[in-house]
Enzyme design. Sequence first.
Site, short mmCIF file in Angstrom:
data_model
loop_
_atom_site.label_atom_id
_atom_site.label_comp_id
_atom_site.label_asym_id
_atom_site.label_seq_id
_atom_site.Cartn_x
_atom_site.Cartn_y
_atom_site.Cartn_z
N ASN A 183 -6.66 -1.69 -2.67
CA ASN A 183 -5.56 -2.34 -3.38
C ASN A 183 -6.02 -2.87 -4.74
OD1 ASN A 183 -3.13 -3.63 -3.87
ND2 ASN A 183 -3.59 -5.40 -2.61
N ASN A 198 -15.59 -2.36 4.22
CA ASN A 198 -15.34 -3.68 4.80
C ASN A 198 -16.47 -4.11 5.73
OD1 ASN A 198 -12.99 -4.28 3.46
ND2 ASN A 198 -11.69 -3.25 4.98
N VAL A 243 2.31 -2.19 9.10
CA VAL A 243 1.57 -3.44 9.33
C VAL A 243 0.28 -3.22 10.14
CG1 VAL A 243 3.42 -5.09 9.06
CG2 VAL A 243 3.20 -3.85 11.21
N SER A 279 -7.17 -0.94 7.62
CA SER A 279 -8.41 -1.49 7.03
C SER A 279 -9.43 -1.78 8.11
CB SER A 279 -8.14 -2.79 6.30
OG SER A 279 -6.86 -2.89 5.83
N HIS A 288 -8.42 5.56 3.87
CA HIS A 288 -8.38 4.14 3.50
C HIS A 288 -8.38 3.98 1.99
CE1 HIS A 288 -10.46 -0.06 3.70
NE2 HIS A 288 -9.17 -0.16 3.59
N MET A 347 0.83 -1.21 0.00
CA MET A 347 0.00 0.00 0.00
C MET A 347 0.87 1.27 0.00
SD MET A 347 -2.90 -1.28 -0.25
CE MET A 347 -4.05 0.06 -0.05
N1 LIG Z 1 -2.86 -4.87 1.22
C1 LIG Z 1 -4.13 -4.48 1.10
O1 LIG Z 1 -4.91 -5.01 0.32
C2 LIG Z 1 -4.61 -3.35 1.94
C3 LIG Z 1 -5.72 -2.60 1.53
C4 LIG Z 1 -6.16 -1.52 2.29
C5 LIG Z 1 -5.48 -1.20 3.44
N2 LIG Z 1 -4.42 -1.95 3.83
C6 LIG Z 1 -3.74 -1.57 5.07
O2 LIG Z 1 -2.53 -0.89 4.74
C7 LIG Z 1 -1.54 -1.14 5.73
C8 LIG Z 1 -0.29 -1.68 5.07
O3 LIG Z 1 -0.61 -2.87 4.39
P1 LIG Z 1 0.34 -3.54 3.32
O4 LIG Z 1 -0.45 -4.59 2.66
O5 LIG Z 1 0.96 -2.49 2.50
O6 LIG Z 1 1.43 -4.20 4.25
P2 LIG Z 1 2.91 -4.67 3.89
O7 LIG Z 1 3.24 -5.74 4.86
O8 LIG Z 1 3.07 -4.94 2.45
O9 LIG Z 1 3.80 -3.40 4.21
C9 LIG Z 1 4.01 -2.89 5.49
C10 LIG Z 1 5.34 -2.15 5.47
O10 LIG Z 1 5.44 -1.41 6.67
C11 LIG Z 1 6.78 -1.47 7.10
N3 LIG Z 1 6.83 -1.13 8.50
C12 LIG Z 1 6.58 -1.90 9.57
N4 LIG Z 1 6.75 -1.18 10.72
C13 LIG Z 1 7.12 0.06 10.33
C14 LIG Z 1 7.47 1.25 11.02
N5 LIG Z 1 7.47 1.27 12.33
N6 LIG Z 1 7.79 2.34 10.30
C15 LIG Z 1 7.80 2.31 8.97
N7 LIG Z 1 7.51 1.21 8.27
C16 LIG Z 1 7.17 0.10 8.94
C17 LIG Z 1 7.24 -2.87 6.76
O11 LIG Z 1 8.63 -2.95 6.68
C18 LIG Z 1 6.56 -3.06 5.40
O12 LIG Z 1 7.40 -2.65 4.35
C19 LIG Z 1 -2.18 -2.06 6.73
O13 LIG Z 1 -2.72 -1.31 7.77
C20 LIG Z 1 -3.28 -2.72 5.94
O14 LIG Z 1 -4.35 -3.17 6.74
C21 LIG Z 1 -3.95 -3.00 3.11
#
Ligand SMILES: NC(=O)c1ccc[n+]([C@@H]2O[C@H](COP(=O)([O-])OP(=O)(O)OC[C@H]3O[C@@H](n4cnc5c(N)ncnc54)[C@H](O)[C@@H]3O)[C@@H](O)[C@H]2O)c1
Length: 715
Positions: free
Chosen positions: A455, A502, A403, A431, A452, A326
């Site tokens: 993806n 959601n 995360v 999310s 929000h 994201m």
């Molecule tokens: N993937 C989806 O479909 C989706 C859709 C909507 C919302 N989201 C939300 O978006 C957020 C991220 O999801 P994602 O799928 O991109 O996760 P991801 O695991 O791909 O990425 C998370 C990133 O955050 C980094 N990270 C962890 N702790 C950190 C910190 N303290 N400072 C900076 N970076 C840090 C990690 O190294 C990683 O690169 C979550 O809250 C998720 O619920 C995800």
Amino acid sequence: MIFSGSALRIEMVEDGIAHLQLDMPGESVNKLNLQLSGDLTQALTALEKAPAVRGLLITSAKSVFIVGADVMEFGPVFAQGEAAVSHHLQANNLNFNRLEDLPFPTVVAINGYALGGGLELCLACDFRLMSSTAKIGLPESKLGLIPGWGGTVRLSRLAGIDTAIEWIASGAEQGPEQALKCGVVDGVLSPEALFAGAMEVLKRAIAGKLPFEERRLQKKSPLRHNDMEGLLAFESAKMFVGAQAGRNYPAPVTAVKAMQEGAKFGREEAQQVETRSFVQLAQTSAARNLVGLFVSDQFIGKKAKQWEKQADKIVSRAAVLGAGIMGGGIAYQSASKAVPIKMKDINQKGIDQGLAEASKLLTKRVESGKMKVTEMAAILTRIEPTLSYDGFGEVDLVVEAVVENAKVKQSVLADVESEVCSGTILCSNTSTISIDVLAEGLQRPENFCGMHFFNPVHAMPLVEVIRGTKTSDLAVARTVAYANTLGKKAIVVRNCPGFLVNRVLFPYFAGFSMLLRDGADFQQIDKVMERWGWPMGPAYLLDVVGLDTAVHAQAVMAQGYPDRMSNTFKPAPDILFEAGRLGQKNNQGFYNYESDKKGKPGKVSTPDSYQLLQPHVAAKKDFTDEEIIARLMVPMALELVRCYEESIVATPAEADMALVYGLGFPPFRGGVFRWIDEQGLANFVALAKRFEGLGSLYRSTPALQQLAADGKSYY
Ligand SMILES: NC(=O)c1ccc[n+]([C@@H]2O[C@H](COP(=O)([O-])OP(=O)(O)OC[C@H]3O[C@@H](n4cnc5c(N)ncnc54)[C@H](O)[C@@H]3O)[C@@H](O)[C@H]2O)c1
């Protein structure tokens, strides 16, 4: 002055040349509405009577030519039935035919957008000159309609069958190069040279140097083509266009049929065929719903603009925390829209991944010819990867996308709050986690809200802006303004578990899991729901979302709404997840995923998931399509009703648009509230009652029951 109306005026300029200028009062654009149409009727009478006119030049005083029909007028006209629609079309058909029959040549200078009825007016002129910055097209099929003011007749005769079919069936906007190549316009000029160039063409036509009468004859006669050739083009187009549009979108094929049927006729009779086809489409629920969505889209656009006006400043520098799927997507989107963005992660690997994601998207654009390499380089330099908070004091807005863990997010948000200046707005892309919970550790919770994204970020239009209990108007305003800059559709909702999208998606998944428990086959369910119009069925969607993510989010929903969303049995996603099947991300979910030649994952059926599910589900049983649809859609619809009643979302229009833009809810159904309205609230309540034994997700609310008893509807 030959004529002065409220939407246009005609003056004699030189040597017998009349200049008709379109300029709707108090509007930023010209629209072909009743006012303009009425003016045109009177203006034509004046022109027909004016003694000394030798040629007519049509221009617009706005930055656009005519953006199309006023779609707001469609709903009330369509509701009055076939005769009213036919009458509505006739007024402009008569106008345009009179324009085409004027006893002197006509030239139009297309300075900006000329879409739908705007282009149809241009097609009635003898010659069309276009600005190099203008766009033209016939987008009616996007509203479930076909051009109704001679577009199918004139475009096919002027530019040929293939061009007419392609332009009308796709509804796509066309640039000057394409328009010239297809012979739809006669010349392309720079904006500065357009007026003089059009004037020059008109003078040459007046002098008899350009054969305007031949042009007219061509447009007014039956189509000139070899019968066999024509037959083949139409027959193959019907198949191709039909397959592309799908059975729920009849307009493109209807357009081809109208052109085929009208081909043997002269102008008036061919227009009658067109009118009949338009009238027939206008009575379909697809057209009603697509027109309704267009109106709702305008509404949410206006609301987003109003928020933007309230913003104290526009975001000129942003930051994103977390460079994952994201975060990388958000950075790409921001940089693409010219807003520099810092992308912070805690490890270099994350940053590399985020940058790789952005490069991949940009490379695709370059390879497809949509972007120059220099532009790609410029965009990439707007993403500033970092492992530290250096320079965060200069950003206007931060999106947290680390995360999905409340403790991690709270700590990251508290850290960043101490690094930014006091006016910076912080947003979370969570999310599922409550915005109020995330705000707990903040010094300035008023500056915090949810943002929000969905993806993949670059492709999904929706952004839910979530207002927590302490969020200020200013925070919402700046966040919505940023979403606008990113080219996204922002919808402001109130905080609750799952927010809007959601929250209504998980009851749908719950309905799906219950059907599986009771012996349904997930592949059959997917097929039924895809036929119903969803881009993918629920099993496939769960695989795409990720079964781990879905199981986690379901637990959050169960905590938020224990009475109706707690699991009372082991649902299929949990069974597959516990067996290590995570969905598309590890190529194993309900389906298996295998890469095709292009490296794209394709789903294939596998006995493995059936074997895992088998001990937990009833013996295989057949369900009717109707029952499958009801068991999935009723819980989703009722949850959306609850969201509206609880003011999580302000209007049915915003709720419906959120589902269309966030989940790909079938547009031809117009959204969930339109779906309920179409059945009638009483029928919907009765449908829900039939399944009430399945649990409280199927229980109508008292307010809904009251509306149904009163014979009300949502729109
Ligand atoms: N993937 C989806 O479909 C989706 C859709 C909507 C919302 N989201 C939300 O978006 C957020 C991220 O999801 P994602 O799928 O991109 O996760 P991801 O695991 O791909 O990425 C998370 C990133 O955050 C980094 N990270 C962890 N702790 C950190 C910190 N303290 N400072 C900076 N970076 C840090 C990690 O190294 C990683 O690169 C979550 O809250 C998720 O619920 C995800």
